[in-house]
Design an enzyme around this catalytic site. Structure first.
Site, short mmCIF file in Angstrom:
data_model
loop_
_atom_site.label_atom_id
_atom_site.label_comp_id
_atom_site.label_asym_id
_atom_site.label_seq_id
_atom_site.Cartn_x
_atom_site.Cartn_y
_atom_site.Cartn_z
N ASP A 1 0.86 -1.06 0.03
CA ASP A 1 -0.06 -0.06 0.03
C ASP A 1 0.88 1.25 0.04
O ASP A 1 2.09 1.12 0.50
CB ASP A 1 -1.11 0.04 1.15
CG ASP A 1 -2.17 1.09 1.10
OD1 ASP A 1 -2.40 1.46 -0.01
OD2 ASP A 1 -2.78 1.14 2.03
N TRP B 1 2.86 7.97 -2.25
CA TRP B 1 4.18 8.23 -2.78
C TRP B 1 4.32 9.02 -3.92
O TRP B 1 5.11 9.91 -3.92
CB TRP B 1 4.87 6.88 -3.04
CG TRP B 1 6.28 6.83 -3.42
CD1 TRP B 1 7.12 6.59 -2.41
CD2 TRP B 1 7.07 6.78 -4.40
NE1 TRP B 1 8.57 6.57 -3.03
CE2 TRP B 1 8.17 6.64 -4.27
CE3 TRP B 1 6.29 6.86 -5.72
CZ2 TRP B 1 9.05 6.72 -5.35
CZ3 TRP B 1 7.52 6.78 -7.07
CH2 TRP B 1 8.65 6.83 -6.68
N HIS C 1 2.45 3.32 -8.95
CA HIS C 1 2.31 1.84 -9.17
C HIS C 1 3.36 1.34 -10.12
O HIS C 1 3.99 0.24 -9.74
CB HIS C 1 1.10 1.79 -9.91
CG HIS C 1 -0.16 2.20 -9.05
ND1 HIS C 1 -0.30 2.00 -7.94
CD2 HIS C 1 -1.29 2.86 -9.68
CE1 HIS C 1 -1.39 2.25 -7.54
NE2 HIS C 1 -2.17 2.88 -8.57
N SER D 1 -7.57 -5.39 -5.01
CA SER D 1 -8.50 -5.90 -4.53
C SER D 1 -9.98 -5.82 -5.20
O SER D 1 -10.00 -5.20 -6.28
CB SER D 1 -8.68 -5.02 -3.22
OG SER D 1 -9.43 -3.77 -3.47
N TRP E 1 -11.74 -2.16 -8.34
CA TRP E 1 -12.46 -1.79 -9.39
C TRP E 1 -13.14 -0.59 -9.32
O TRP E 1 -13.52 0.04 -10.52
CB TRP E 1 -13.46 -3.05 -9.80
CG TRP E 1 -12.46 -4.19 -9.97
CD1 TRP E 1 -12.58 -5.57 -9.23
CD2 TRP E 1 -12.12 -4.62 -11.15
NE1 TRP E 1 -12.17 -6.63 -9.89
CE2 TRP E 1 -11.67 -6.06 -11.08
CE3 TRP E 1 -11.60 -4.00 -12.25
CZ2 TRP E 1 -10.76 -6.68 -12.05
CZ3 TRP E 1 -10.88 -4.68 -13.63
CH2 TRP E 1 -10.33 -5.88 -13.28
N LEU F 1 10.39 -20.76 -4.79
CA LEU F 1 9.35 -19.81 -4.00
C LEU F 1 8.12 -20.06 -5.04
O LEU F 1 8.08 -19.95 -5.85
CB LEU F 1 9.90 -18.37 -3.87
CG LEU F 1 8.93 -17.24 -3.77
CD1 LEU F 1 8.95 -17.40 -2.08
CD2 LEU F 1 9.62 -15.87 -3.88
N ARG G 1 -5.14 -1.62 8.88
CA ARG G 1 -6.31 -2.46 8.59
C ARG G 1 -5.96 -3.54 7.51
O ARG G 1 -4.93 -3.64 6.97
CB ARG G 1 -7.46 -1.43 8.04
CG ARG G 1 -7.06 -0.71 6.79
CD ARG G 1 -8.35 0.16 6.40
NE ARG G 1 -7.92 1.08 5.39
CZ ARG G 1 -7.38 2.17 5.60
NH1 ARG G 1 -7.51 2.93 6.76
NH2 ARG G 1 -7.08 2.81 4.34
C1 IPE Z 1 -5.58 -2.78 -0.30
O1 IPE Z 1 -5.18 -1.27 -0.52
C2 IPE Z 1 -5.57 -3.41 -1.56
C3 IPE Z 1 -4.09 -3.49 -2.17
C4 IPE Z 1 -2.90 -3.21 -1.72
C5 IPE Z 1 -4.26 -4.30 -3.35
P1 IPE Z 1 -6.05 0.00 -0.52
O2 IPE Z 1 -5.23 1.18 -0.76
O3 IPE Z 1 -7.21 -0.49 -1.82
O4 IPE Z 1 -7.12 -0.22 0.72
P2 IPE Z 1 -7.97 0.77 1.57
O5 IPE Z 1 -9.05 1.28 0.56
O6 IPE Z 1 -7.01 2.00 1.83
O7 IPE Z 1 -8.46 0.16 2.92
C1 IPE Z 2 -1.50 0.29 -3.49
O1 IPE Z 2 -1.43 1.62 -3.47
C2 IPE Z 2 -1.70 -0.25 -4.82
C3 IPE Z 2 -3.08 -0.74 -4.89
C4 IPE Z 2 -4.16 -0.79 -4.32
C5 IPE Z 2 -3.54 -1.15 -6.34
P1 IPE Z 2 -2.59 2.49 -3.49
O2 IPE Z 2 -2.96 2.94 -4.81
O3 IPE Z 2 -3.49 1.99 -2.72
O4 IPE Z 2 -1.89 4.02 -2.60
P2 IPE Z 2 -2.35 5.10 -1.61
O5 IPE Z 2 -2.85 4.24 -0.61
O6 IPE Z 2 -3.66 5.63 -2.63
O7 IPE Z 2 -1.16 5.94 -1.50
MG MG Z 3 -4.17 2.43 -0.51
#
Ligand code: IPE
Ligand code: IPE
Ligand code: MG
Length: 249
Positions: free
Chosen positions: A22, A27, A39, A67, A71, A133, A196
């Site tokens: 996350d 970043w 990303h 997740s 979507w 792995l 979380r």
């Molecule tokens: C959780 O991150 C899913 C992934 C890292 C793929 P999110 O950024 O989507 O989670 P929430 O919405 O902050 O809980």
């Molecule tokens: C995690 O980073 C990657 C995915 C959920 C695909 P985020 O895109 O959730 O990054 P933040 O949480 O918005 O910084």
């Molecule tokens: Mg996130």
């Protein structure tokens, strides 16, 4: 050799590490860039952590990449992530093979665009004989989706007379999860300072040690993994027993 790496007890490693990657978006925003830039850089961390895990002899590494809730993000970000997934797999599959890494995916593959499904299927096939792995990508995954799916499939088997209700136990349920081939993670890491689970392996994390770090995913490197492992090795895993019971065995 890294000082942290030297401190790790190689005989007390988790077999399975699960990571919620996350913080990519923040970043990038902090650098005045678009979320997709984050990303893109997150892929470098994936490469480093996969390599670090393989070097340590970790057997299973599950990475939460997308997740079912993701979507609902803006369309350009979803498309950008899908394209990044496909181009990364295409680029990395040779090196996965070279390093004896087997790719797996868990999640609702029916949601993925056709071109992504095809690329994934090829990579799964290409790496299926590897014995090092196990790299498990959680894609279009959520714990609730997985549990719902398991319940439906169990109900279906009962209806068809293939399964007896009285015979259903925890092993049966485990068998219907998409992780049925893998042991539960002993360690779950989440980056970027969020505390979380966000619908990650809800069933499988029942007794995992949880480790949270403020480091954003694109900055997360082997050294950060070693820190998490050292922290893990200082925990006492009691599984409901008392400390005395655990210490004296
Ligand atoms: C959780 O991150 C899913 C992934 C890292 C793929 P999110 O950024 O989507 O989670 P929430 O919405 O902050 O809980
Ligand atoms: C995690 O980073 C990657 C995915 C959920 C695909 P985020 O895109 O959730 O990054 P933040 O949480 O918005 O910084
Ligand atoms: Mg996130």
């Amino acid at each position: 050799m890294s000082l942290l790496l030297e401190k790790i007890d190689k005989k007390n490693l988790p077999r399975h590490i699960a990571i919620i990657m996350d913080g990519n978006g923040r970043w990038a925003k902090e650098k005045g860039e678009d979320r997709l830039f984050g990303h893109f850089h997150g892929v470098e961390s994936v490469r480093d952590i996969v390599e670090g895990s393989a070097e340590l002899g970790i057997e299973y590494l599950t990475l939460y990449a997308f997740s079912t809730e993701n979507w609902d993000r803006p369309e350009y970000e979803v498309i950008g992530l899908m394209e990044l997934l496909v181009s990364t797999i295409r680029k990395e599959v040779e090196s996965l093979n070279k390093n004896n890494i087997r790719l797996h995916v868990i999640g609702d593959m029916s949601m993925l665009p056709e071109y992504a499904k095809k690329e994934l299927d090829e990579a799964l096939e290409f790496t299926k004989s590897n014995t090092g792995l196990n790299l498990i990508m959680a894609l279009s995954y959520s714990g609730r989706w997985e549990l719902l799916n398991a319940v439906k499939n169990i109900a279906y088997e009962v209806k068809q007379g293939k399964l007896n209700v009285e015979a259903i136990d925890q092993n049966t349920l485990q068998h219907y999860l998409c992780t049925s081939e893998f042991p539960d993670p002993e360690l779950m890491i989440r980056t970027s300072g969020e505390y979380r689970i966000s619908n990650f392996l809800l069933y499988q994390l029942a007794y995992a040690e949880l480790y949270f770090t403020n480091v954003r995913w694109p900055d997360f490197r082997k050294e950060n993994l070693y820190e998490a492992l050292l922290d893990y090795q200082n925990r006492e895993r009691r599984f409901g027993k008392t400390s005395d019971q655990v210490v004296t065995g």
